[in-house]
Design a protein around this motif. Structure first.
Motif, PDB file in Angstrom:
ATOM      1  N   LEU A   1      65.229 -29.460  46.806  1.00  0.00           N
ATOM      2  CA  LEU A   1      65.743 -28.035  46.625  1.00  0.00           C
ATOM      3  C   LEU A   1      64.525 -27.361  45.653  1.00  0.00           C
ATOM      4  O   LEU A   1      64.573 -26.020  45.469  1.00  0.00           O
ATOM      5  CB  LEU A   1      67.002 -27.965  46.094  1.00  0.00           C
ATOM      6  CG  LEU A   1      68.194 -28.607  46.742  1.00  0.00           C
ATOM      7  CD1 LEU A   1      69.602 -28.175  46.171  1.00  0.00           C
ATOM      8  CD2 LEU A   1      68.238 -27.892  48.258  1.00  0.00           C
ATOM      9  N   PHE A   2      63.587 -28.245  45.134  1.00  0.00           N
ATOM     10  CA  PHE A   2      62.529 -27.243  44.488  1.00  0.00           C
ATOM     11  C   PHE A   2      61.632 -26.711  45.618  1.00  0.00           C
ATOM     12  O   PHE A   2      60.485 -25.729  45.119  1.00  0.00           O
ATOM     13  CB  PHE A   2      61.626 -28.271  43.705  1.00  0.00           C
ATOM     14  CG  PHE A   2      60.846 -29.255  44.385  1.00  0.00           C
ATOM     15  CD1 PHE A   2      59.615 -29.202  44.623  1.00  0.00           C
ATOM     16  CD2 PHE A   2      61.398 -30.551  45.110  1.00  0.00           C
ATOM     17  CE1 PHE A   2      58.783 -30.083  45.368  1.00  0.00           C
ATOM     18  CE2 PHE A   2      60.758 -31.365  45.757  1.00  0.00           C
ATOM     19  CZ  PHE A   2      59.307 -31.292  45.825  1.00  0.00           C
ATOM     20  N   VAL A   3      61.774 -27.163  46.899  1.00  0.00           N
ATOM     21  CA  VAL A   3      60.751 -26.307  48.045  1.00  0.00           C
ATOM     22  C   VAL A   3      61.936 -25.099  48.682  1.00  0.00           C
ATOM     23  O   VAL A   3      63.171 -25.692  48.888  1.00  0.00           O
ATOM     24  CB  VAL A   3      60.420 -27.460  48.985  1.00  0.00           C
ATOM     25  CG1 VAL A   3      59.547 -26.727  50.197  1.00  0.00           C
ATOM     26  CG2 VAL A   3      59.532 -28.330  48.083  1.00  0.00           C
ATOM     27  N   SER A   4      61.399 -24.079  48.732  1.00  0.00           N
ATOM     28  CA  SER A   4      62.231 -23.111  49.360  1.00  0.00           C
ATOM     29  C   SER A   4      62.435 -23.144  50.587  1.00  0.00           C
ATOM     30  O   SER A   4      61.827 -23.976  51.486  1.00  0.00           O
ATOM     31  CB  SER A   4      61.545 -21.760  49.301  1.00  0.00           C
ATOM     32  OG  SER A   4      61.522 -21.377  48.067  1.00  0.00           O
ATOM     33  N   ARG A   5      63.349 -22.680  51.487  1.00  0.00           N
ATOM     34  CA  ARG A   5      63.557 -22.729  52.917  1.00  0.00           C
ATOM     35  C   ARG A   5      62.346 -22.390  53.735  1.00  0.00           C
ATOM     36  O   ARG A   5      62.098 -23.023  54.627  1.00  0.00           O
ATOM     37  CB  ARG A   5      64.574 -21.736  53.553  1.00  0.00           C
ATOM     38  CG  ARG A   5      66.112 -22.304  53.096  1.00  0.00           C
ATOM     39  CD  ARG A   5      67.035 -21.529  53.783  1.00  0.00           C
ATOM     40  NE  ARG A   5      68.455 -21.916  53.682  1.00  0.00           N
ATOM     41  CZ  ARG A   5      69.073 -22.035  52.257  1.00  0.00           C
ATOM     42  NH1 ARG A   5      68.459 -21.252  51.429  1.00  0.00           N
ATOM     43  NH2 ARG A   5      70.214 -22.473  52.283  1.00  0.00           N
TER      44      ARG A   5
END
Length: 130
Positions: free
Chosen positions: A51-55
């Motif tokens: 979740l530290f990476v955006s969609r």
């Protein structure tokens, strides 16, 4: 032509190259490559639970002159859960949240998306062919 190679690295896997994925696009105006968790919008996809990476986290866009630029797209949160760095040779540049930078024409380097809370990163090597 822009070539990207992505590896997701966590804790004990540092230095491993297994599981690398690749994408490329011709240096034609409007060509785009994206990196993030959304497989429908991104050519290179990170794990769903990272979740530290955006969609849709990073976007590589080819301009009218055939030069590529990199944008760290703003996500749904006001503050990012990661840091992004651009590494070219000995030069390291932190990217600001929501900023755009040009990629060196005919050059290579690496973009690192680093989790702020755990020893995890997404390492994206790039080669911008002349």
């Amino acid at each position: 032509m822009l070539e990207l190679t992505m590896a997701t690295v966590s804790g004990a896997d540092v230095g491993a190259t297994a599981g690398m994925t690749m994408a490329e696009a011709p240096s034609e105006p409007g060509a785009v490559l994206r990196i993030g968790r959304d497989g429908a919008a991104c050519r290179l996809v990170t794990p769903d639970d990272w979740l530290f990476v955006s969609r849709v986290h990073l976007e590589f866009l080819c301009g009218p002159d055939g030069a590529w630029q990199l944008t760290w797209l703003r996500g749904s949160q006001p503050d990012p859960a990661s840091e992004v760095r651009l590494l070219v040779g000995e030069y390291a540049q932190p990217l600001g949240y929501g900023t755009t930078v040009p990629l060196p024409h005919g050059g290579s380097g690496e973009i690192v998306i680093q989790d702020r809370t755990a020893p995890r990163s997404v390492n994206v090597g790039f080669y911008h062919e002349l």
